[in-house]
Design an enzyme around this catalytic site. Sequence first.
Site, PDB file in Angstrom:
ATOM      1  N   CYS A 128       0.819  -1.220   0.000  1.00  0.00           N
ATOM      2  CA  CYS A 128       0.000   0.000   0.000  1.00  0.00           C
ATOM      3  C   CYS A 128       0.847   1.261   0.000  1.00  0.00           C
ATOM      4  O   CYS A 128       0.800   2.064   0.944  1.00  0.00           O
ATOM      5  CB  CYS A 128      -0.922  -0.037   1.194  1.00  0.00           C
ATOM      6  SG  CYS A 128      -1.901  -1.529   1.173  1.00  0.00           S
ATOM      7  N   TYR A 142      21.791  -7.402  -3.536  1.00  0.00           N
ATOM      8  CA  TYR A 142      20.935  -6.410  -2.873  1.00  0.00           C
ATOM      9  C   TYR A 142      19.461  -6.639  -3.209  1.00  0.00           C
ATOM     10  O   TYR A 142      18.688  -5.697  -3.322  1.00  0.00           O
ATOM     11  CB  TYR A 142      21.389  -4.984  -3.217  1.00  0.00           C
ATOM     12  CG  TYR A 142      22.870  -4.793  -2.973  1.00  0.00           C
ATOM     13  CD1 TYR A 142      23.382  -4.849  -1.683  1.00  0.00           C
ATOM     14  CD2 TYR A 142      23.770  -4.611  -4.029  1.00  0.00           C
ATOM     15  CE1 TYR A 142      24.744  -4.729  -1.440  1.00  0.00           C
ATOM     16  CE2 TYR A 142      25.140  -4.483  -3.797  1.00  0.00           C
ATOM     17  CZ  TYR A 142      25.608  -4.543  -2.506  1.00  0.00           C
ATOM     18  OH  TYR A 142      26.950  -4.416  -2.265  1.00  0.00           O
TER      19      TYR A 142
HETATM   20  N1  LLP Z   1      33.151  -2.969   0.425  1.00  0.00           N
HETATM   21  C1  LLP Z   1      32.517  -2.063   1.201  1.00  0.00           C
HETATM   22  C2  LLP Z   1      33.237  -1.449   2.320  1.00  0.00           C
HETATM   23  C3  LLP Z   1      31.187  -1.698   0.913  1.00  0.00           C
HETATM   24  O1  LLP Z   1      30.578  -0.789   1.664  1.00  0.00           O
HETATM   25  C4  LLP Z   1      30.506  -2.313  -0.171  1.00  0.00           C
HETATM   26  C5  LLP Z   1      29.116  -1.972  -0.487  1.00  0.00           C
HETATM   27  C6  LLP Z   1      31.203  -3.278  -0.927  1.00  0.00           C
HETATM   28  C7  LLP Z   1      32.523  -3.571  -0.611  1.00  0.00           C
HETATM   29  C8  LLP Z   1      30.578  -3.978  -2.094  1.00  0.00           C
HETATM   30  O2  LLP Z   1      30.207  -3.076  -3.092  1.00  0.00           O
HETATM   31  P1  LLP Z   1      29.713  -3.612  -4.522  1.00  0.00           P
HETATM   32  O3  LLP Z   1      30.875  -4.315  -5.164  1.00  0.00           O
HETATM   33  O4  LLP Z   1      28.576  -4.539  -4.299  1.00  0.00           O
HETATM   34  O5  LLP Z   1      29.315  -2.396  -5.226  1.00  0.00           O
HETATM   35  N2  LLP Z   1      22.159  -1.531  -1.645  1.00  0.00           N
HETATM   36  C9  LLP Z   1      22.810  -0.806  -2.696  1.00  0.00           C
HETATM   37  C10 LLP Z   1      24.315  -1.029  -2.692  1.00  0.00           C
HETATM   38  C11 LLP Z   1      24.967  -0.731  -1.371  1.00  0.00           C
HETATM   39  C12 LLP Z   1      26.448  -0.993  -1.345  1.00  0.00           C
HETATM   40  C13 LLP Z   1      27.000  -0.872   0.024  1.00  0.00           C
HETATM   41  N3  LLP Z   1      28.400  -1.153   0.175  1.00  0.00           N
HETATM   42  C14 LLP Z   1      22.175  -1.164  -4.024  1.00  0.00           C
HETATM   43  O6  LLP Z   1      21.250  -1.968  -4.057  1.00  0.00           O
HETATM   44  O7  LLP Z   1      22.548  -0.593  -5.069  1.00  0.00           O
END
Ligand code: LLP
Length: 449
Positions: free
Chosen positions: A369, A398
């Site tokens: 909703c 995610y």
């Molecule tokens: N290392 C650290 C310290 C991080 O904070 C993150 C992600 C990663 C590695 C991994 O990042 P990646 O390779 O996945 O970009 N919920 C959001 C993304 C949040 C990312 C948080 N930190 C989304 O759905 O786009």
Amino acid sequence: MASPLPLSADPDPSFAELIAGRPHLSADPASGLMVEEIPLARIAAAVGTPTWVYSAGALRRRARALTGALGGAGLTASVHYAVKANTSLAVLRVLADEGLGADVVSEGELLAARAAGIPGSAIVFSGVGKTEREMRLALAEDILQINIESAEEAEALSALAAGMGRTARVALRVNPDVDARTHAKITTGKSENKFGVAIDEAPALYARLAAMPGLKPVGVAVHIGSQITTGMAAYRAAYARVAELVTALRAQGLPVERIDCGGGLGIPYRDEPAPTPEALAGAIKGTLHNLGLPVMLEPGRWIAGPPGLLLASVVIQKRGASSRFLVLDAAMNDLVRPAMYDAWHGILPVGATALQAPLSPADVVGPVCETGDTFTRGRDLPDLPAGSLVALLDAGAYGAAMSSTYNMRPLAAEVMVDGARFAVVRDRQDHAALLAGQRLPDWIGNAAG
Ligand code: LLP
């Protein structure tokens, strides 16, 4: 707040283009959309919807592509998958079998990585607010590295480690004040962001770490943001600043054993320019190679995003005043990225006929909703009467990890496909589980005794 980067004005990719860009997907003329050798309709019939579906083959391919690119550039590198992207034990185990370690940010993620068979010696603990309890667990598990994000945290960890008779290997996470030019909610390397210590303060703090009981500084860590698709310039700028810092630390006689290069590599959800692992490896090599140090990477999305999808059913196809609405049985509580970041996810019909049928615009929404419970607006899709199946693509990272039970909606089931096999790797939550643990104290609703 800055808005997300505008999508190109080009028309959306066609179904054929979406499928061609994802090698684990195919459209079978009889069985419809398949993941590896399994028709999604079979999974829906066996497990119901909404259900997350992961391709083990795609996970393995992507893990290998990343490690291959780093090795190919001549780097000594280890990959620590960012568990936050997808915490399924089955996903973790597939990646562990490929030799990946883990990057964790909570007690729960550390326990999940261990439960999936990842040894403490391959685990890095990141995060800006580790509790005492989490630090104790990390010390007890003698994990590879704890990334320190402030002087206050260093002092707390030092006291705990000394008290436990342990030595924590720590990397100092620096904030390089570089704009990764991604969505404002997921940019982390700007000076106003909460993450890391200002790079100018790093030399003094690193020297203090070396003198603190229970701590052994082993390196420098940096992570500038997520879903980086704007080329390698931001990465290069951040790594160049880290290289300068490491040179300065060495000049002070401080030991630096490795560099944690973070995560953030973006994926093409729609038609974004896709940075390749080779480009990232090249950026690392170009900026850090002269230091002669091993590097670590913490990718989440790049590995786990494309291999997963959210399989959902149309509950009702409704003609609104100005739009056609497809109301799914999946909602923002399952996949929150469109509501939270205005994220674009590919949406494919699953039925063989629907994949070929004429298209017209539809708003795809969930039953929650809130108007924000909208996956997309005006997307070209075929007629999809109630009961039709659809797949929301690139939802492996995610997706399930960020889902909630808002509106008392149970968490969806998770399925792993591997070639011609599939298995439920997480049961659909039942309603009893949603009520479990809730209590009514005897002073509520008991006035009449
Ligand atoms: N290392 C650290 C310290 C991080 O904070 C993150 C992600 C990663 C590695 C991994 O990042 P990646 O390779 O996945 O970009 N919920 C959001 C993304 C949040 C990312 C948080 N930190 C989304 O759905 O786009």
